[in-house]
Design an enzyme around this catalytic site. Structure first.
Site, PDB file in Angstrom:
ATOM      1  N   GLU A  22       0.804  -1.192   0.134  1.00  0.00           N
ATOM      2  CA  GLU A  22      -0.006  -0.175   0.021  1.00  0.00           C
ATOM      3  C   GLU A  22       0.772   1.187   0.212  1.00  0.00           C
ATOM      4  O   GLU A  22       0.597   2.269  -0.525  1.00  0.00           O
ATOM      5  CB  GLU A  22      -0.794  -0.169   1.163  1.00  0.00           C
ATOM      6  CG  GLU A  22      -2.102  -1.019   0.992  1.00  0.00           C
ATOM      7  CD  GLU A  22      -2.919  -0.755  -0.078  1.00  0.00           C
ATOM      8  OE1 GLU A  22      -3.210   0.590  -0.538  1.00  0.00           O
ATOM      9  OE2 GLU A  22      -3.318  -1.663  -0.924  1.00  0.00           O
ATOM     10  N   VAL A  23       2.000   1.063   0.907  1.00  0.00           N
ATOM     11  CA  VAL A  23       2.835   2.282   0.748  1.00  0.00           C
ATOM     12  C   VAL A  23       3.480   2.643  -0.553  1.00  0.00           C
ATOM     13  O   VAL A  23       3.523   3.525  -1.001  1.00  0.00           O
ATOM     14  CB  VAL A  23       4.015   2.256   1.924  1.00  0.00           C
ATOM     15  CG1 VAL A  23       4.721   3.593   2.071  1.00  0.00           C
ATOM     16  CG2 VAL A  23       3.139   2.051   3.187  1.00  0.00           C
ATOM     17  N   PRO A  43       8.364  -9.028  -5.059  1.00  0.00           N
ATOM     18  CA  PRO A  43       7.870 -10.282  -5.228  1.00  0.00           C
ATOM     19  C   PRO A  43       6.492 -10.329  -5.599  1.00  0.00           C
ATOM     20  O   PRO A  43       5.832 -11.207  -6.490  1.00  0.00           O
ATOM     21  CB  PRO A  43       8.340 -11.140  -3.942  1.00  0.00           C
ATOM     22  CG  PRO A  43       8.653 -10.351  -2.991  1.00  0.00           C
ATOM     23  CD  PRO A  43       9.011  -8.823  -3.578  1.00  0.00           C
ATOM     24  N   ASP A 248     -22.154  45.870   8.159  1.00  0.00           N
ATOM     25  CA  ASP A 248     -23.078  46.439   8.958  1.00  0.00           C
ATOM     26  C   ASP A 248     -23.496  45.622  10.371  1.00  0.00           C
ATOM     27  O   ASP A 248     -22.760  44.677  10.825  1.00  0.00           O
ATOM     28  CB  ASP A 248     -24.583  46.351   8.313  1.00  0.00           C
ATOM     29  CG  ASP A 248     -24.810  45.373   7.541  1.00  0.00           C
ATOM     30  OD1 ASP A 248     -24.698  44.343   8.085  1.00  0.00           O
ATOM     31  OD2 ASP A 248     -25.224  45.344   6.379  1.00  0.00           O
ATOM     32  N   LYS A 270     -26.820  50.396  11.108  1.00  0.00           N
ATOM     33  CA  LYS A 270     -27.632  51.333  12.039  1.00  0.00           C
ATOM     34  C   LYS A 270     -26.702  51.940  12.964  1.00  0.00           C
ATOM     35  O   LYS A 270     -26.125  51.125  14.013  1.00  0.00           O
ATOM     36  CB  LYS A 270     -28.781  50.679  12.599  1.00  0.00           C
ATOM     37  CG  LYS A 270     -30.022  50.402  11.734  1.00  0.00           C
ATOM     38  CD  LYS A 270     -31.189  50.139  12.665  1.00  0.00           C
ATOM     39  CE  LYS A 270     -32.394  50.238  11.844  1.00  0.00           C
ATOM     40  NZ  LYS A 270     -33.064  48.857  11.519  1.00  0.00           N
ATOM     41  N   GLY A 302     -25.269  36.200   6.886  1.00  0.00           N
ATOM     42  CA  GLY A 302     -25.967  35.273   6.420  1.00  0.00           C
ATOM     43  C   GLY A 302     -25.710  35.134   4.844  1.00  0.00           C
ATOM     44  O   GLY A 302     -24.404  35.103   4.399  1.00  0.00           O
ATOM     45  N   ASP A 303     -26.730  34.958   4.018  1.00  0.00           N
ATOM     46  CA  ASP A 303     -26.566  34.989   2.641  1.00  0.00           C
ATOM     47  C   ASP A 303     -26.973  36.236   2.043  1.00  0.00           C
ATOM     48  O   ASP A 303     -28.006  36.689   2.298  1.00  0.00           O
ATOM     49  CB  ASP A 303     -27.358  33.750   2.080  1.00  0.00           C
ATOM     50  CG  ASP A 303     -27.354  33.582   0.608  1.00  0.00           C
ATOM     51  OD1 ASP A 303     -26.246  33.224   0.074  1.00  0.00           O
ATOM     52  OD2 ASP A 303     -28.303  33.991   0.099  1.00  0.00           O
ATOM     53  N   MET A 383     -36.546  38.841  10.719  1.00  0.00           N
ATOM     54  CA  MET A 383     -36.967  40.353  11.118  1.00  0.00           C
ATOM     55  C   MET A 383     -38.255  40.279  11.549  1.00  0.00           C
ATOM     56  O   MET A 383     -38.985  41.362  11.509  1.00  0.00           O
ATOM     57  CB  MET A 383     -36.669  41.230   9.762  1.00  0.00           C
ATOM     58  CG  MET A 383     -35.390  41.306   9.225  1.00  0.00           C
ATOM     59  SD  MET A 383     -35.294  42.561   8.035  1.00  0.00           S
ATOM     60  CE  MET A 383     -35.505  41.078   6.597  1.00  0.00           C
TER      61      MET A 383
HETATM   62  N1  SAH Z   1     -29.107  37.886   4.619  1.00  0.00           N
HETATM   63  C1  SAH Z   1     -29.482  37.277   6.128  1.00  0.00           C
HETATM   64  C2  SAH Z   1     -30.308  37.813   6.842  1.00  0.00           C
HETATM   65  C3  SAH Z   1     -30.525  39.294   6.844  1.00  0.00           C
HETATM   66  S1  SAH Z   1     -32.284  40.108   7.477  1.00  0.00           S
HETATM   67  C4  SAH Z   1     -29.264  35.772   6.267  1.00  0.00           C
HETATM   68  O1  SAH Z   1     -29.345  35.322   4.964  1.00  0.00           O
HETATM   69  O2  SAH Z   1     -29.355  35.228   7.321  1.00  0.00           O
HETATM   70  C5  SAH Z   1     -31.850  40.129   9.340  1.00  0.00           C
HETATM   71  C6  SAH Z   1     -32.561  39.014  10.076  1.00  0.00           C
HETATM   72  O3  SAH Z   1     -31.723  37.822  10.083  1.00  0.00           O
HETATM   73  C7  SAH Z   1     -32.671  39.153  11.489  1.00  0.00           C
HETATM   74  O4  SAH Z   1     -33.501  40.278  11.766  1.00  0.00           O
HETATM   75  C8  SAH Z   1     -32.779  37.705  12.127  1.00  0.00           C
HETATM   76  O5  SAH Z   1     -34.022  37.622  11.715  1.00  0.00           O
HETATM   77  C9  SAH Z   1     -31.973  37.013  10.872  1.00  0.00           C
HETATM   78  N2  SAH Z   1     -30.545  36.938  11.305  1.00  0.00           N
HETATM   79  C10 SAH Z   1     -29.467  37.136  11.019  1.00  0.00           C
HETATM   80  N3  SAH Z   1     -28.324  36.460  11.637  1.00  0.00           N
HETATM   81  C11 SAH Z   1     -29.068  35.745  12.840  1.00  0.00           C
HETATM   82  C12 SAH Z   1     -28.407  34.882  13.702  1.00  0.00           C
HETATM   83  N4  SAH Z   1     -27.214  34.635  13.783  1.00  0.00           N
HETATM   84  N5  SAH Z   1     -29.229  34.361  14.525  1.00  0.00           N
HETATM   85  C13 SAH Z   1     -30.686  34.602  14.425  1.00  0.00           C
HETATM   86  N6  SAH Z   1     -31.106  35.531  13.424  1.00  0.00           N
HETATM   87  C14 SAH Z   1     -30.390  35.919  12.432  1.00  0.00           C
END
Ligand code: SAH
Length: 464
Positions: A22-23, A43, A248, A270, A302-303, A383
């Site tokens: 194997e090695v 062999p 943000d 904000k 998030g996304d 949200m």
């Molecule tokens: N683009 C982000 C969502 C943005 S809207 C995504 O894909 O997750 C913002 C909302 O996302 C927040 O008000 C909350 O409801 C949710 N959110 C984002 N991060 C979060 C976390 N770590 N835990 C729980 N809720 C989260």
């Protein structure tokens, strides 16, 4: 330095491998990938080596090793499990000044093989001097995650322009500026994404204009729900090469800490006074920075394409033909679900999942209630914290059972995560009693009842 690192050309060169287990197989693959003409003395052969021999990829000498086997080889590798045999191989080779490696035995080796990251023609070799191979492998694993898969393609692409660039820029400084602008800019990303035709055009245009200015671009990057381990490789890499980052409130400090130290940081969320940079201004700022030739990182929680206004932020760039890219992130619903033990779909409980925003438009929650209250689905509300009471009431008044399981997950996936489980009837009071605050998600549906059984993550906030 105990060992002198070199890269040796083996294309078409005769090499000898002693040992066919194997090695030996691992070593044979490596040598063949470098183009060696390989002879294996053993062999017996492991089945795969046997197939390789049958296909003519190597020559098999079915025999026990004898010193006479060491002929005119460029390189010798011993991979038998008998040290006495390995020693004879080593002595014989060294007596003839042929470099020899005995696998995992630096003492008997005249050279050692490093751990490698192969993005040919880019190859990175890592060595701990044979002392701690595991450490070298750990370093390699880190490098593997840092260096994009398309880097080999980029190296080949760049090599193809070497002579042209040299001819165009006699001055070394200029040449370096040119290459830096190309290799760290959108052109390189284009090549790695596989669009070589466009990159080639761009390259010709730059060469014709002797253009050494860096090209600006915007990277709209999803940073995931907050836990840095949930970043994508691509997000991390772009974070580490940005000139300026716009972020943000949703971007956790742990994440921001991973952005290149020298990058300018701009907060566009904000403020304490509740003032937010209007969306149009963010869009215009992205455009201006990219036009200045900056690599702009727009970091989103998030996304970016899930309730992230990602589409709005790139529309202006698209119109002005500024290069941009979108990098997906783990949306908070996926993060919260995984870390709270709430599968979003489940064959017994939910055949679909719907993401909605609880944000009010014109003072009321306008959602498709008949669709949202149908059975067999999970609803995740982004949200929605501020109007949790109205939301839960609306679910009930539109026909959902009062005891439908419902959860709120605050700061999901971070050490500050808190999960509160209840029903549509009890959740609003539980949110108040636990002082749950933003960011938080509300999850409604039968799948929530699985959380006590499937929850596995204990954050420090919940452990307290
Ligand atoms: N683009 C982000 C969502 C943005 S809207 C995504 O894909 O997750 C913002 C909302 O996302 C927040 O008000 C909350 O409801 C949710 N959110 C984002 N991060 C979060 C976390 N770590 N835990 C729980 N809720 C989260």
């Amino acid at each position: 330095m105990e060992y002198f690192p070199i890269f040796m050309r083996l294309q078409g060169e005769p090499c000898l491998l002693v040992g066919g287990g194997e090695v030996g197989l691992r070593k044979a693959r490596l040598l063949l990938s470098a183009g060696a003409r390989l002879t294996v003395v053993s062999p017996e052969l492991a089945p795969e080596l046997m197939q390789m021999a049958a296909r003519g990829e190597l020559v098999h000498l079915a025999a026990n090793f004898e010193p006479a086997h060491i002929g005119d080889y460029k390189l010798v590798v011993a991979a038998t499990d008998v040290r006495a045999v390995n020693r004879v191989v080593s002595d014989t080779a060294q007596a003839r000044n042929i470099p020899v490696n005995v696998v995992d035995d630096p003492e008997l080796s005249s050279y050692i093989t490093p751990a490698i990251v192969d993005r040919s023609p880019l190859v990175i070799a890592v060595s701990t001097g044979g002392g701690v191979p595991v450490l070298a492998r750990l370093v390699r694993a880190r490098l593997e995650s840092m260096i994009p898969a398309g880097f080999g393609r980029l190296a080949r692409f760049a090599a193809g322009f070497r002579d042209q660039v040299k001819a165009r820029f006699g001055n070394v400084e200029e040449r370096r500026a040119f290459w830096e602008a190309v290799l760290e800019g959108p052109l390189a990303e284009q090549v790695m994404n596989g669009d070589e035709a466009a990159a080639r055009d761009d390259m010709q245009r730059r060469l014709a204009a002797a253009d050494t200015a860096p090209a600006g671009a915007v990277y709209l990057v999803g940073a995931g729900p907050g836990n840095p381990d949930l970043l994508t490789f691509r997000a991390l890499r772009l974070m580490q090469q940005a000139d300026v980052v716009l972020y943000d409130n949703l971007v956790a400090p742990e994440l921001l800490a991973l952005v290149r130290r020298d990058a300018e940081r701009m907060f566009v969320g904000k403020q304490r006074a509740n003032h937010t940079l209007p969306q149009e201004e963010i869009n215009a700022l992205l455009l201006r920075l990219a036009q200045e030739g900056k690599r702009v990182l727009r970091l989103k929680g998030g996304d970016p394409f899930t309730f992230g206004r990602g589409g709005e932020e790139i529309a202006l760039l698209a119109a002005k033909q500024i290069p941009f890219e979108v990098v997906p992130g783990i949306t908070s619903a996926s993060g919260a679900a995984a870390y709270a033990g709430i599968p979003l779909t489940h064959r017994d409980h939910a055949q679909s999942v719907t993401f909605v925003t609880g944000h009010k438009k014109d003072g009321s929650i306008s959602l498709d209630w008949p669709a949202l209250t149908r059975s067999g689905q999970t609803v995740v509300v982004y949200m929605g914290l501020a109007m949790a009471e109205e939301l839960c009431q609306a679910f009930i008044s539109h026909g959902k059972a009062r005891d439908t399981p419902a959860a709120v997950v605050e700061q999901a996936t971070t050490p500050r995560q808190r999960t509160v489980l209840g029903t549509l009837e009890t959740l609003p009071a539980l949110i108040r009693a636990n002082s749950i605050s933003s960011p938080a998600l509300i999850i409604v549906g039968e799948v929530v009842s699985l959380a006590p059984q499937l929850g596995w993550y204990r954050s420090s906030a919940e452990g307290a």
